[in-house]
Enzyme design. Structure first.
Site, PDB file in Angstrom:
ATOM      1  N   THR A 175       0.799  -1.221   0.000  1.00  0.00           N
ATOM      2  CA  THR A 175       0.000   0.000   0.000  1.00  0.00           C
ATOM      3  C   THR A 175       0.832   1.271   0.000  1.00  0.00           C
ATOM      4  O   THR A 175       0.307   2.336  -0.280  1.00  0.00           O
ATOM      5  CB  THR A 175      -0.936   0.041   1.227  1.00  0.00           C
ATOM      6  OG1 THR A 175      -0.144  -0.171   2.402  1.00  0.00           O
ATOM      7  CG2 THR A 175      -1.988  -1.043   1.128  1.00  0.00           C
ATOM      8  N   ALA A 199       5.205   6.346   9.801  1.00  0.00           N
ATOM      9  CA  ALA A 199       4.068   6.156   8.906  1.00  0.00           C
ATOM     10  C   ALA A 199       4.556   6.022   7.470  1.00  0.00           C
ATOM     11  O   ALA A 199       5.614   6.529   7.106  1.00  0.00           O
ATOM     12  CB  ALA A 199       3.108   7.339   9.023  1.00  0.00           C
ATOM     13  N   LYS A 200       3.731   5.337   6.686  1.00  0.00           N
ATOM     14  CA  LYS A 200       4.116   5.093   5.301  1.00  0.00           C
ATOM     15  C   LYS A 200       4.259   6.382   4.502  1.00  0.00           C
ATOM     16  O   LYS A 200       4.907   6.418   3.483  1.00  0.00           O
ATOM     17  CB  LYS A 200       3.093   4.182   4.622  1.00  0.00           C
ATOM     18  CG  LYS A 200       3.183   2.742   5.105  1.00  0.00           C
ATOM     19  CD  LYS A 200       2.266   1.825   4.332  1.00  0.00           C
ATOM     20  CE  LYS A 200       2.446   0.380   4.792  1.00  0.00           C
ATOM     21  NZ  LYS A 200       1.632  -0.561   4.048  1.00  0.00           N
ATOM     22  N   ARG A 201       3.630   7.456   5.009  1.00  0.00           N
ATOM     23  CA  ARG A 201       3.686   8.719   4.242  1.00  0.00           C
ATOM     24  C   ARG A 201       5.054   9.395   4.364  1.00  0.00           C
ATOM     25  O   ARG A 201       5.376  10.292   3.600  1.00  0.00           O
ATOM     26  CB  ARG A 201       2.585   9.672   4.728  1.00  0.00           C
ATOM     27  CG  ARG A 201       2.738  10.065   6.177  1.00  0.00           C
ATOM     28  CD  ARG A 201       1.637  10.981   6.660  1.00  0.00           C
ATOM     29  NE  ARG A 201       1.786  11.191   8.087  1.00  0.00           N
ATOM     30  CZ  ARG A 201       1.299  10.386   9.013  1.00  0.00           C
ATOM     31  NH1 ARG A 201       0.606   9.331   8.662  1.00  0.00           N
ATOM     32  NH2 ARG A 201       1.494  10.621  10.294  1.00  0.00           N
ATOM     33  N   LYS A 251      11.530   5.335   4.310  1.00  0.00           N
ATOM     34  CA  LYS A 251      11.216   4.185   3.454  1.00  0.00           C
ATOM     35  C   LYS A 251      12.487   3.453   3.065  1.00  0.00           C
ATOM     36  O   LYS A 251      13.522   4.062   2.755  1.00  0.00           O
ATOM     37  CB  LYS A 251      10.472   4.651   2.218  1.00  0.00           C
ATOM     38  CG  LYS A 251       9.021   4.905   2.515  1.00  0.00           C
ATOM     39  CD  LYS A 251       8.236   5.159   1.260  1.00  0.00           C
ATOM     40  CE  LYS A 251       6.799   5.474   1.638  1.00  0.00           C
ATOM     41  NZ  LYS A 251       6.108   6.156   0.563  1.00  0.00           N
TER      42      LYS A 251
END
Ligand code: ZN
Length: 324
Positions: free
Chosen positions: A23, A261-263, A268
């Site tokens: 996601t 968070a992925k945002r 990453k």
């Protein structure tokens, strides 16, 4: 039904799994949880399965499953079964396993363990008593629980979800990291959705059907899922499956004290990889947060057999992406 548990054929050994959701790209927090899951399985001489959890179609982004596998291999984690290597329990992508979830839902219908719920989110919000809101929003107030599974045929044209009857009573497990945990599913979410109104299975149903169907007997994951485990245990019971060992690890916090968070692109794995960060340095840093080493560069394979669950700090580790 099409849901079977592999037990005799996989033998008594540990079968763990890594289950990324495609996601938004994996980050440092995922890396730590996956490292622990991998070390737990490999340390026991067990097998590792990689499964892509992509049933939430609205959140899935193209190419992310491939990116997740690239990130994990870059870290030095490997698996014995998965979308790219195949195996006896495939397919290893949830969106290709919808028939299994349909079979499982059918079994719950025949046992009258589920009923069709036509409530909208707003209706549940209004009907639920505010002081008893669960961790995941309001507890379902049972509005439609008087229905039978057979009432499905009388709801033609109306949108409805399938809810599982949680009944009463405590559900417990001995967590690999947190020790004994007991919880009352009726007080966490109440009767919960197993089949969504758009026809997709819920996360709770899919994860149980897949873990059981793939012979997974050790589930190590982030502790944001602790509140889901009692619901999953009820599903294991309903299907007559032997539940796995569960272990929940604290999620990584950023320097601001909030969960990664992925945002946040800075944390990453794909970003770090693109910057030329040495994955051995990253693993070394993560290792120090789980009681392995002093931060010196390392490969996950260096630590097989050395990770001790008892040495995992109970608190959430703080990692500063700026350090990279
Ligand atoms: Zn309802």
């Amino acid at each position: 039904m099409g849901v079977t548990v592999r037990s005799s054929e996989s033998g008594p050994g540990i079968v763990g799994r890594l289950a990324p959701s495609p996601t938004g790209g994996l980050h440092l927090g995922h890396a730590r949880s996956f490292l622990i899951a991998w070390l737990m399985a490999r340390g026991a001489g067990g097998r590792v399965i990689l499964r892509v959890e992509d049933i939430d179609a609205s959140r899935v982004r193209p190419g992310m499953a491939e990116l997740a596998m690239l990130d994990l291999r870059w870290l030095g984690l490997d698996w014995d079964e998965g979308p790219d290597v195949g195996g006896p329990s495939g397919p290893y992508v949830q969106s290709a396993r919808l028939d299994r979830f349909e079979d499982a839902l059918g079994l719950l219908k025949r046992q009258e363990l589920v009923y069709p719920c036509t409530c909208t989110r707003a209706e549940i919000q209004r009907a639920a008593s505010a002081p008893h809101a669960g961790e995941e929003g309001p507890i379902y107030p049972g509005t439609c629980s008087g229905r039978s599974a057979r009432d499905e045929s009388r709801l033609r044209g109306r949108r409805f979800a399938w809810r599982f009857r949680v009944g009463t009573g405590m559900v417990g497990w001995d967590d690999l990291f947190k020790g004994p945990i007991r919880s009352d599913p009726a007080r966490v979410a109440g009767d919960f959705v197993v089949g969504r109104s758009d026809g997709a299975p819920s996360y709770q149903l899919a994860v149980v059907v897949d873990d059981a169907g793939m012979g997974v007997n050790q589930v190590v994951r982030g502790d944001d899922l602790v509140s889901s485990t009692p619901r999953q245990l009820l599903l294991y019971r309903a299907f007559g499956f032997e539940p796995p060992q569960f272990g929940h690890v604290p999620l990584v916090l950023g320097p601001d004290g909030r969960r990664l968070a992925k945002r946040d692109d800075a944390i990453k794995l794909s970003t770090l990889r693109g910057l030329g960060v040495d994955p051995a340095r990253l693993i070394g840093t993560l290792g120090r947060t789980i009681g392995l080493g002093e931060g010196e560069p390392a490969r996950p394979s260096d630590w097989v057999g050395l990770f001790d669950p008892a040495s995992l700090p109970a608190g959430a580790p703080v990692l500063d992406p700026a350090a990279w």
